[in-house]
Write a protein that holds these residues in place. Structure first.
Motif, PDB file in Angstrom:
ATOM      1  N   ASN A  73      -3.380  -9.746  15.595  1.00 21.25           N
ATOM      2  CA  ASN A  73      -2.595 -10.590  16.497  1.00 21.25           C
ATOM      3  C   ASN A  73      -2.980 -12.062  16.380  1.00 21.25           C
ATOM      4  O   ASN A  73      -2.138 -12.942  16.573  1.00 21.25           O
ATOM      5  CB  ASN A  73      -2.753 -10.111  17.934  1.00 21.25           C
ATOM      6  N   ALA A  74      -4.219 -12.341  16.069  1.00 23.08           N
ATOM      7  CA  ALA A  74      -4.656 -13.732  15.931  1.00 23.08           C
ATOM      8  C   ALA A  74      -3.994 -14.409  14.732  1.00 23.08           C
ATOM      9  O   ALA A  74      -3.834 -15.635  14.710  1.00 23.08           O
ATOM     10  CB  ALA A  74      -6.165 -13.796  15.786  1.00 23.08           C
ATOM     11  N   LYS A  75      -3.606 -13.606  13.735  1.00 20.07           N
ATOM     12  CA  LYS A  75      -2.976 -14.140  12.527  1.00 20.07           C
ATOM     13  C   LYS A  75      -1.472 -13.876  12.487  1.00 20.07           C
ATOM     14  O   LYS A  75      -0.823 -14.193  11.496  1.00 20.07           O
ATOM     15  CB  LYS A  75      -3.630 -13.531  11.291  1.00 20.07           C
ATOM     16  N   ASN A  76      -0.938 -13.272  13.542  1.00 26.34           N
ATOM     17  CA  ASN A  76       0.498 -12.934  13.579  1.00 26.34           C
ATOM     18  C   ASN A  76       0.900 -12.125  12.350  1.00 26.34           C
ATOM     19  O   ASN A  76       1.974 -12.330  11.773  1.00 26.34           O
ATOM     20  CB  ASN A  76       1.368 -14.198  13.661  1.00 26.34           C
ATOM     21  N   THR A  77       0.046 -11.200  11.967  1.00 22.47           N
ATOM     22  CA  THR A  77       0.236 -10.469  10.713  1.00 22.47           C
ATOM     23  C   THR A  77       0.186  -8.961  10.933  1.00 22.47           C
ATOM     24  O   THR A  77      -0.642  -8.480  11.705  1.00 22.47           O
ATOM     25  CB  THR A  77      -0.837 -10.876   9.688  1.00 22.47           C
ATOM     26  N   VAL A  78       1.073  -8.272  10.229  1.00 23.04           N
ATOM     27  CA  VAL A  78       1.070  -6.813  10.222  1.00 23.04           C
ATOM     28  C   VAL A  78       0.842  -6.354   8.786  1.00 23.04           C
ATOM     29  O   VAL A  78       1.293  -6.999   7.840  1.00 23.04           O
ATOM     30  CB  VAL A  78       2.387  -6.238  10.789  1.00 23.04           C
ATOM     31  N   TYR A  79       0.114  -5.254   8.657  1.00 19.56           N
ATOM     32  CA  TYR A  79      -0.239  -4.715   7.342  1.00 19.56           C
ATOM     33  C   TYR A  79       0.274  -3.285   7.203  1.00 19.56           C
ATOM     34  O   TYR A  79       0.433  -2.575   8.195  1.00 19.56           O
ATOM     35  CB  TYR A  79      -1.756  -4.704   7.145  1.00 19.56           C
ATOM     36  N   LEU A  80       0.485  -2.888   5.967  1.00 16.75           N
ATOM     37  CA  LEU A  80       0.793  -1.488   5.682  1.00 16.75           C
ATOM     38  C   LEU A  80      -0.044  -1.072   4.481  1.00 16.75           C
ATOM     39  O   LEU A  80       0.195  -1.517   3.360  1.00 16.75           O
ATOM     40  CB  LEU A  80       2.276  -1.280   5.385  1.00 16.75           C
ATOM     41  N   GLN A  81      -1.059  -0.257   4.740  1.00 14.27           N
ATOM     42  CA  GLN A  81      -1.887   0.289   3.671  1.00 14.27           C
ATOM     43  C   GLN A  81      -1.238   1.583   3.198  1.00 14.27           C
ATOM     44  O   GLN A  81      -1.053   2.518   3.988  1.00 14.27           O
ATOM     45  CB  GLN A  81      -3.303   0.560   4.167  1.00 14.27           C
ATOM     46  N   MET A  82      -0.886   1.626   1.928  1.00 17.58           N
ATOM     47  CA  MET A  82      -0.181   2.778   1.373  1.00 17.58           C
ATOM     48  C   MET A  82      -1.066   3.447   0.323  1.00 17.58           C
ATOM     49  O   MET A  82      -1.391   2.830  -0.698  1.00 17.58           O
ATOM     50  CB  MET A  82       1.143   2.345   0.744  1.00 17.58           C
ATOM     51  N   ASN A  83      -1.469   4.672   0.589  1.00 15.06           N
ATOM     52  CA  ASN A  83      -2.306   5.453  -0.332  1.00 15.06           C
ATOM     53  C   ASN A  83      -1.536   6.672  -0.824  1.00 15.06           C
ATOM     54  O   ASN A  83      -0.532   7.070  -0.236  1.00 15.06           O
ATOM     55  CB  ASN A  83      -3.584   5.893   0.377  1.00 15.06           C
ATOM     56  N   SER A  84      -2.040   7.269  -1.882  1.00 10.72           N
ATOM     57  CA  SER A  84      -1.426   8.479  -2.457  1.00 10.72           C
ATOM     58  C   SER A  84       0.075   8.293  -2.643  1.00 10.72           C
ATOM     59  O   SER A  84       0.880   9.153  -2.265  1.00 10.72           O
ATOM     60  CB  SER A  84      -1.702   9.689  -1.552  1.00 10.72           C
ATOM     61  N   LEU A  85       0.443   7.189  -3.234  1.00 12.80           N
ATOM     62  CA  LEU A  85       1.859   6.860  -3.385  1.00 12.80           C
ATOM     63  C   LEU A  85       2.564   7.840  -4.313  1.00 12.80           C
ATOM     64  O   LEU A  85       1.980   8.335  -5.292  1.00 12.80           O
ATOM     65  CB  LEU A  85       2.015   5.439  -3.898  1.00 12.80           C
ATOM     66  N   LYS A  86       3.822   8.100  -3.970  1.00 13.00           N
ATOM     67  CA  LYS A  86       4.656   9.030  -4.720  1.00 13.00           C
ATOM     68  C   LYS A  86       5.887   8.291  -5.245  1.00 13.00           C
ATOM     69  O   LYS A  86       6.294   7.275  -4.673  1.00 13.00           O
ATOM     70  CB  LYS A  86       5.120  10.166  -3.806  1.00 13.00           C
ATOM     71  N   PRO A  87       6.510   8.804  -6.296  1.00 15.27           N
ATOM     72  CA  PRO A  87       7.735   8.156  -6.799  1.00 15.27           C
ATOM     73  C   PRO A  87       8.802   7.995  -5.714  1.00 15.27           C
ATOM     74  O   PRO A  87       9.541   7.000  -5.723  1.00 15.27           O
ATOM     75  CB  PRO A  87       8.191   9.097  -7.912  1.00 15.27           C
ATOM     76  N   GLU A  88       8.884   8.926  -4.788  1.00 12.55           N
ATOM     77  CA  GLU A  88       9.882   8.833  -3.727  1.00 12.55           C
ATOM     78  C   GLU A  88       9.581   7.750  -2.698  1.00 12.55           C
ATOM     79  O   GLU A  88      10.401   7.487  -1.816  1.00 12.55           O
ATOM     80  CB  GLU A  88      10.053  10.184  -3.008  1.00 12.55           C
ATOM     81  N   ASP A  89       8.431   7.100  -2.811  1.00  6.23           N
ATOM     82  CA  ASP A  89       8.126   5.944  -1.966  1.00  6.23           C
ATOM     83  C   ASP A  89       8.735   4.662  -2.533  1.00  6.23           C
ATOM     84  O   ASP A  89       8.684   3.608  -1.886  1.00  6.23           O
ATOM     85  CB  ASP A  89       6.611   5.754  -1.833  1.00  6.23           C
ATOM     86  N   THR A  90       9.299   4.738  -3.717  1.00  5.91           N
ATOM     87  CA  THR A  90       9.918   3.568  -4.342  1.00  5.91           C
ATOM     88  C   THR A  90      11.074   3.061  -3.495  1.00  5.91           C
ATOM     89  O   THR A  90      11.985   3.817  -3.156  1.00  5.91           O
ATOM     90  CB  THR A  90      10.422   3.916  -5.755  1.00  5.91           C
ATOM     91  N   ALA A  91      11.013   1.787  -3.137  1.00  7.43           N
ATOM     92  CA  ALA A  91      12.025   1.181  -2.261  1.00  7.43           C
ATOM     93  C   ALA A  91      11.711  -0.297  -2.079  1.00  7.43           C
ATOM     94  O   ALA A  91      10.634  -0.760  -2.474  1.00  7.43           O
ATOM     95  CB  ALA A  91      12.041   1.873  -0.901  1.00  7.43           C
ATOM     96  N   VAL A  92      12.645  -0.996  -1.458  1.00  8.99           N
ATOM     97  CA  VAL A  92      12.356  -2.330  -0.951  1.00  8.99           C
ATOM     98  C   VAL A  92      11.825  -2.157   0.469  1.00  8.99           C
ATOM     99  O   VAL A  92      12.466  -1.490   1.298  1.00  8.99           O
ATOM    100  CB  VAL A  92      13.598  -3.234  -0.956  1.00  8.99           C
ATOM    101  N   TYR A  93      10.678  -2.723   0.726  1.00  5.60           N
ATOM    102  CA  TYR A  93      10.037  -2.608   2.032  1.00  5.60           C
ATOM    103  C   TYR A  93      10.272  -3.892   2.830  1.00  5.60           C
ATOM    104  O   TYR A  93      10.014  -4.995   2.333  1.00  5.60           O
ATOM    105  CB  TYR A  93       8.545  -2.346   1.868  1.00  5.60           C
ATOM    106  N   TYR A  94      10.745  -3.720   4.055  1.00  4.28           N
ATOM    107  CA  TYR A  94      11.070  -4.844   4.922  1.00  4.28           C
ATOM    108  C   TYR A  94      10.160  -4.842   6.155  1.00  4.28           C
ATOM    109  O   TYR A  94       9.950  -3.803   6.783  1.00  4.28           O
ATOM    110  CB  TYR A  94      12.519  -4.757   5.393  1.00  4.28           C
ATOM    111  N   CYS A  95       9.699  -6.024   6.489  1.00  3.55           N
ATOM    112  CA  CYS A  95       8.925  -6.222   7.714  1.00  3.55           C
ATOM    113  C   CYS A  95       9.894  -6.549   8.848  1.00  3.55           C
ATOM    114  O   CYS A  95      10.896  -7.236   8.638  1.00  3.55           O
ATOM    115  CB  CYS A  95       7.957  -7.379   7.483  1.00  3.55           C
ATOM    116  N   ASN A  96       9.567  -6.065  10.035  1.00  5.55           N
ATOM    117  CA  ASN A  96      10.383  -6.326  11.225  1.00  5.55           C
ATOM    118  C   ASN A  96       9.461  -6.674  12.383  1.00  5.55           C
ATOM    119  O   ASN A  96       8.376  -6.099  12.513  1.00  5.55           O
ATOM    120  CB  ASN A  96      11.209  -5.086  11.557  1.00  5.55           C
ATOM    121  N   ALA A  97       9.884  -7.613  13.204  1.00  8.20           N
ATOM    122  CA  ALA A  97       9.084  -7.963  14.380  1.00  8.20           C
ATOM    123  C   ALA A  97       9.999  -8.372  15.515  1.00  8.20           C
ATOM    124  O   ALA A  97      11.026  -9.024  15.300  1.00  8.20           O
ATOM    125  CB  ALA A  97       8.115  -9.087  14.046  1.00  8.20           C
TER     126      ALA A  97
END
Length: 121
Positions: A73-97
């Motif tokens: 919250n101090a940096k106004n930042t959100v993160y997404l740690q993605m592990n064990s990625l699969k081909p079906e995770d392929t996409a454009v990822y959008y942030c929303n707030a």
């Protein structure tokens, strides 16, 4: 003017990891929920994970146990740690707030420009 800027996408092999970041900037009074959505070719945009201002989280079933959403919250930042990625995770990822701009009584949903994640060998 409020902006969301994402970073961290790229090409990764199956089983690999990536970390996405999204920072909100501009004249901001308060940030409420933040989250990540994704859209694969030919498919509708879908929720990946969201996090409230106090840290409560919700994940899509398809990413539970593999992805972790967090925020600074101090940096106004959100993160997404993605592990064990699969081909079906392929996409454009959008942030929303959900943000209340400074000097405005209501709050609005803002979107980032999107970052491509490709999982392929």
């Amino acid at each position: 003017q409020v902006q969301l800027v994402e970073s961290g996408g790229g090409l990764v092999q199956p089983g690999g990891s990536l970390r996405l970041s999204c920072t909100a900037s501009g004249s901001i009074f308060s940030i409420y929920g933040m989250g990540w959505y994704r859209q694969a070719p030919g498919k509708e945009r879908e929720l990946v994970a969201v996090i409230s201002s106090v840290g409560s989280t919700v994940y899509a079933d398809s990413v539970k146990g593999r992805f972790t959403i967090s925020r600074d919250n101090a940096k106004n930042t959100v993160y997404l740690q993605m592990n064990s990625l699969k081909p079906e995770d392929t996409a454009v990822y959008y942030c929303n707030a959900d943000i209340s701009p400074a000097g405005v009584s209501n709050r609005n949903a803002y979107w980032g420009q999107g970052t491509q994640v490709t999982v392929s060998s």
